[in-house]
Design an enzyme around this catalytic site. Structure first.
Site, short mmCIF file in Angstrom:
data_model
loop_
_atom_site.label_atom_id
_atom_site.label_comp_id
_atom_site.label_asym_id
_atom_site.label_seq_id
_atom_site.Cartn_x
_atom_site.Cartn_y
_atom_site.Cartn_z
CB SER A 134 -0.96 0.00 1.20
OG SER A 134 -1.83 -1.10 1.13
CG HIS A 177 14.44 16.76 18.49
ND1 HIS A 177 14.94 15.73 19.25
CD2 HIS A 177 13.26 16.30 17.96
CE1 HIS A 177 14.11 14.70 19.20
NE2 HIS A 177 13.09 15.01 18.43
CB SER A 204 13.02 12.32 16.28
OG SER A 204 11.83 13.06 16.07
N GLY A 260 10.07 10.11 14.54
CA GLY A 260 8.70 10.02 15.02
C GLY A 260 8.18 8.62 15.22
NE ARG A 261 7.87 4.29 12.10
CZ ARG A 261 8.24 3.67 10.98
NH1 ARG A 261 9.00 4.29 10.10
NH2 ARG A 261 7.84 2.44 10.73
CB SER A 301 12.33 5.18 18.44
OG SER A 301 12.62 6.50 18.85
CG ASN A 318 17.89 16.12 21.40
OD1 ASN A 318 17.00 16.24 20.58
ND2 ASN A 318 17.74 15.40 22.51
#
Length: 354
Positions: free
Chosen positions: A181, A216, A218, A220-221, A226, A230
């Site tokens: 998908s 920072h 990241s 977002g997981r 994850s 920083n």
């Protein structure tokens, strides 16, 4: 988030106070000899309108005065002749639209690469967590959106300086993977706050500026997927005519160790500096108005791991410009930070670098 801000803010304030002290003598000179940026512009505008050719437009007169003010601020009335380069002219263009609520100011480059081919994807990271691993394709789409917002209406420490909030989003989209998908495989979010100031250093007849910031980054997981870190940085900028250089060393803010790999608290990637290094070097060259060449490189001299990226913009039709990007090494994305990749992509440049 509160914990992050409490860590970054003292370091950024310390860096700003250091610059303020280092420039204290120049700052006194600025205040004693130079009126405010707005006053300089208004004085120039008044004189230019009185003496301008009748065919000159207001936009042309304003652009002339903005260049005159920028040259005066950079030279600090020292009598030294200053030639504005590509970075200074970008700052001038941004100042003209900074207060316009209908204009978004670019930070880093904005682009869309509908075709981006890579020789290696970190499939191991997805094993056991989803059904993606075996269906991920080595051809995907990549895009970057990057904006900044000025936080001041006037100078903070010295003429021409500014405090910004910036945000950059990079995404790798498995648009050709119909079996799963077409998911967004990885998205990196990078908010930052940074201070920009021109400095009185003109090697080889060029101009210099300093940027001090905290950021920072990241994906977002959560849990095993994850990735984040920083850092605070100092960025030295140099320009001469159509050439620009950026040298940005950084310091990673330490995080506590995780008690287990699935722990939501603690360092997601304790060895990231082994691959991302401690600095980034950027080189840019504007070849007439149609082409821009760029280079970005990182390296860790202890581990001999790094990253290089080459980019070029070129005309397509009208004002639309194409963009081709080629990279090799570690750390193109956070999920792939410890994977050696070679990538080539081609698409459209939404904004220029210079």
């Amino acid at each position: 988030m509160i914990s992050l801000i409490s860590r970054l803010l003292p370091l950024l304030l310390f860096a700003l106070s250091f610059i303020a002290q280092a420039n204290s003598v120049d700052n006194k000179t600025d205040k004693a000899e130079l009126p405010s940026h707005k006053a300089l512009f208004e004085m120039c505008l008044f004189k230019a309108i009185k003496s301008a050719d009748k065919t000159a437009t207001l936009a042309e007169i304003e652009h002339y005065c903005e260049q005159q003010v920028a040259e005066k601020v950079i030279s600090k009335n020292s009598g030294q002749s200053v030639e504005l380069g590509v970075l200074a002219n970008r700052v001038i263009r941004e100042k003209r639209t900074a207060a316009d609520p209908y204009v978004l100011t670019p930070h880093k480059m904005n682009y869309i690469l509908p075709l981006s081919m890579v020789d290696e994807i970190n499939r191991t990271a997805y094993q056991g967590l989803s059904d993606w691993a075996d269906e991920l394709k080595d051809v995907e789409a990549k895009f970057q959106l990057s904006l900044k917002v000025p936080l001041l209406t006037d100078s903070l420490f010295r003429q021409g300086d500014q405090l910004y909030f910036g945000f950059t989003l990079q995404s790798w989209w498995q648009i050709y993977s119909e079996e799963i998908s077409k998911p967004f495989r990885e998205t990196n979010y990078q908010p930052e706050i940074f201070y920009f100031t021109p400095i009185s250093f003109h090697p080889f007849g060029g101009n210099s500026a300093l940027v001090v910031g905290a950021e920072h980054q990241s994906n977002g997981r959560s849990q095993l997927l994850s990735r984040s870190w920083n850092r605070v940085y100092v960025n030295y900028l140099y320009e001469k005519r159509n050439f620009a250089l950026s040298f940005r060393p950084w310091y990673r803010i330490p995080e506590s160790e995780k008690e287990s790999p699935s722990d939501g608290q603690g360092d997601d990637n304790p060895d990231i500096l082994d691959y991302m290094g401690h600095f980034e070097l950027g080189l840019m060259y504007k070849y007439d108005s149609a082409y821009e060449l760029s280079f970005k490189g990182r390296n860790n001299f202890a581990t001999h791991k790094g990253f290089v990226e080459f980019g070029v913009t070129f005309p397509l039709w009208g004002k639309l410009k194409g963009y081709a990007q080629m990279s090799s090494g570690y750390g193109e994305s956070l999920i792939d930070y410890n994977v050696n990749q070679r990538r080539f992509g081609i698409g459209i440049a939404l904004t220029n670098l210079l």
